[in-house]
Design a protein around this motif. Structure first.
Motif, PDB file in Angstrom:
ATOM      1  N   VAL A   1       0.926  -1.027  -0.019  1.00  0.00           N
ATOM      2  CA  VAL A   1       0.025  -0.087   0.026  1.00  0.00           C
ATOM      3  C   VAL A   1       0.902   1.281  -0.030  1.00  0.00           C
ATOM      4  O   VAL A   1       1.872   1.472   0.787  1.00  0.00           O
ATOM      5  CB  VAL A   1      -0.935   0.038   1.039  1.00  0.00           C
ATOM      6  CG1 VAL A   1      -1.633   1.206   1.142  1.00  0.00           C
ATOM      7  CG2 VAL A   1      -1.910  -1.115   1.394  1.00  0.00           C
TER       8      VAL A   1
ATOM      9  N   PHE B   1      -1.595   7.376   0.603  1.00  0.00           N
ATOM     10  CA  PHE B   1      -2.700   8.171  -0.421  1.00  0.00           C
ATOM     11  C   PHE B   1      -2.284   9.565  -0.536  1.00  0.00           C
ATOM     12  O   PHE B   1      -1.796  10.150   0.266  1.00  0.00           O
ATOM     13  CB  PHE B   1      -3.936   7.967   0.242  1.00  0.00           C
ATOM     14  CG  PHE B   1      -4.634   6.559   0.047  1.00  0.00           C
ATOM     15  CD1 PHE B   1      -3.934   5.218  -0.022  1.00  0.00           C
ATOM     16  CD2 PHE B   1      -5.841   6.442  -0.130  1.00  0.00           C
ATOM     17  CE1 PHE B   1      -4.484   4.313  -0.227  1.00  0.00           C
ATOM     18  CE2 PHE B   1      -6.618   5.426  -0.387  1.00  0.00           C
ATOM     19  CZ  PHE B   1      -5.847   4.203  -0.303  1.00  0.00           C
TER      20      PHE B   1
ATOM     21  N   SER C   1      -4.265   5.613   4.309  1.00  0.00           N
ATOM     22  CA  SER C   1      -3.254   4.230   3.982  1.00  0.00           C
ATOM     23  C   SER C   1      -3.181   3.322   5.061  1.00  0.00           C
ATOM     24  O   SER C   1      -3.003   2.099   4.633  1.00  0.00           O
ATOM     25  CB  SER C   1      -1.702   4.903   3.877  1.00  0.00           C
ATOM     26  OG  SER C   1      -1.938   5.939   2.697  1.00  0.00           O
TER      27      SER C   1
ATOM     28  N   MET D   1      -6.334   1.267   5.018  1.00  0.00           N
ATOM     29  CA  MET D   1      -6.160   0.440   3.986  1.00  0.00           C
ATOM     30  C   MET D   1      -5.303  -0.864   4.357  1.00  0.00           C
ATOM     31  O   MET D   1      -5.734  -1.974   3.990  1.00  0.00           O
ATOM     32  CB  MET D   1      -5.639   1.045   2.619  1.00  0.00           C
ATOM     33  CG  MET D   1      -5.610   0.152   1.524  1.00  0.00           C
ATOM     34  SD  MET D   1      -7.350  -0.554   1.000  1.00  0.00           S
ATOM     35  CE  MET D   1      -7.940   0.748   0.264  1.00  0.00           C
TER      36      MET D   1
ATOM     37  N   ILE E   1      -1.200  -0.824  -4.015  1.00  0.00           N
ATOM     38  CA  ILE E   1      -2.545   0.143  -3.942  1.00  0.00           C
ATOM     39  C   ILE E   1      -2.062   1.369  -3.845  1.00  0.00           C
ATOM     40  O   ILE E   1      -1.284   1.883  -2.897  1.00  0.00           O
ATOM     41  CB  ILE E   1      -3.213  -0.294  -2.429  1.00  0.00           C
ATOM     42  CG1 ILE E   1      -3.619  -1.989  -2.490  1.00  0.00           C
ATOM     43  CG2 ILE E   1      -4.513   0.350  -2.484  1.00  0.00           C
ATOM     44  CD1 ILE E   1      -4.959  -2.163  -3.275  1.00  0.00           C
ATOM     45  N   THR E   2      -2.586   2.135  -4.679  1.00  0.00           N
ATOM     46  CA  THR E   2      -2.412   3.727  -4.607  1.00  0.00           C
ATOM     47  C   THR E   2      -3.924   4.360  -4.252  1.00  0.00           C
ATOM     48  O   THR E   2      -4.836   3.758  -4.586  1.00  0.00           O
ATOM     49  CB  THR E   2      -1.935   4.141  -5.801  1.00  0.00           C
ATOM     50  OG1 THR E   2      -2.924   3.829  -7.071  1.00  0.00           O
ATOM     51  CG2 THR E   2      -0.374   3.552  -6.381  1.00  0.00           C
ATOM     52  N   GLY E   3      -3.904   5.666  -4.002  1.00  0.00           N
ATOM     53  CA  GLY E   3      -5.033   6.148  -3.801  1.00  0.00           C
ATOM     54  C   GLY E   3      -4.984   7.885  -3.503  1.00  0.00           C
ATOM     55  O   GLY E   3      -3.839   8.402  -3.616  1.00  0.00           O
TER      56      GLY E   3
ATOM     57  N   ALA F   1      -9.288   4.530  -4.587  1.00  0.00           N
ATOM     58  CA  ALA F   1      -8.218   3.626  -4.292  1.00  0.00           C
ATOM     59  C   ALA F   1      -7.983   2.842  -5.652  1.00  0.00           C
ATOM     60  O   ALA F   1      -9.122   2.274  -6.261  1.00  0.00           O
ATOM     61  CB  ALA F   1      -8.580   2.780  -3.148  1.00  0.00           C
TER      62      ALA F   1
END
Length: 175
Positions: free
Chosen positions: A66, A69, A83, A86, A137-139, A152
């Motif tokens: 992750v 974000f 983040s 998540m 995982i980006t956001g 996300a």
């Protein structure tokens, strides 16, 4: 007779409790079959309701990392908080394997970067590629009126291709 009374008189020989209950049972059976059909299609990875695992877009027990974000809000800590939320949610998943903080720290040291380096989208992808982690995982958190829009993305680390995107609104920071 009025129009309604005429319709009732014409329909009454055709309407009975037996026919009404049969129609209700047929309708209930149709709903059950439709739900079962959607569940079967999801299991086989067919159609829009397919999970990423069933559709073969990610593998079972894939390692996932992750990134922090990005926050385009007045509260810059909101991205860090999301983040972490998540990470906490993914740590409970049996479908994927979350890369631990110690693994990330070790990877940053091997890259001769300070362990306090922020895991932006690009840094996280670089760490993932160098360590054989297939998914990142980006956001982003964006202010929308008085609330927020949280986005996300599941990104393939090697190509940067977005595999899936999820968006959720929040009424405020408490939400």
């Amino acid at each position: 007779h009025s129009t309604m009374a005429t319709m009732v008189l014409r329909a009454s020989p055709h309407v009975s409790w037996k026919r009404t209950s049969r129609a209700g049972l047929v309708a209930a059976a149709a709903v059950v079959l439709a739900i079962a059909g959607v569940l079967v299609l999801r299991q086989f990875g067919i159609g829009p309701s397919a999970s990423l695992l069933a559709a073969g877009r990610i593998r079972a027990d894939s390692r996932i990392m992750v990134a922090e974000f990005a926050a385009t809000t007045s509260d810059s800590t909101l991205g860090i908080v999301l983040s972490q939320a998540m990470r906490t949610a993914l740590a409970q998943s049996s479908a994927v394997q979350l890369v631990s903080a110690t693994d990330i720290t070790g990877a940053l040291r091997r890259m001769t970067l300070p362990v306090t380096t922020r895991l932006t989208d690009s840094t996280a992808r670089e760490v993932a590629v160098r360590n054989g982690i297939p998914l990142v995982i980006t956001g982003q958190v964006t202010t929308v009126g008085a609330g927020f829009l949280i986005t996300a993305n599941i990104v393939a680390a090697d190509s940067g291709t977005v595999i899936a995107t999820v968006q959720q609104g929040a009424k405020g920071a408490d939400d």
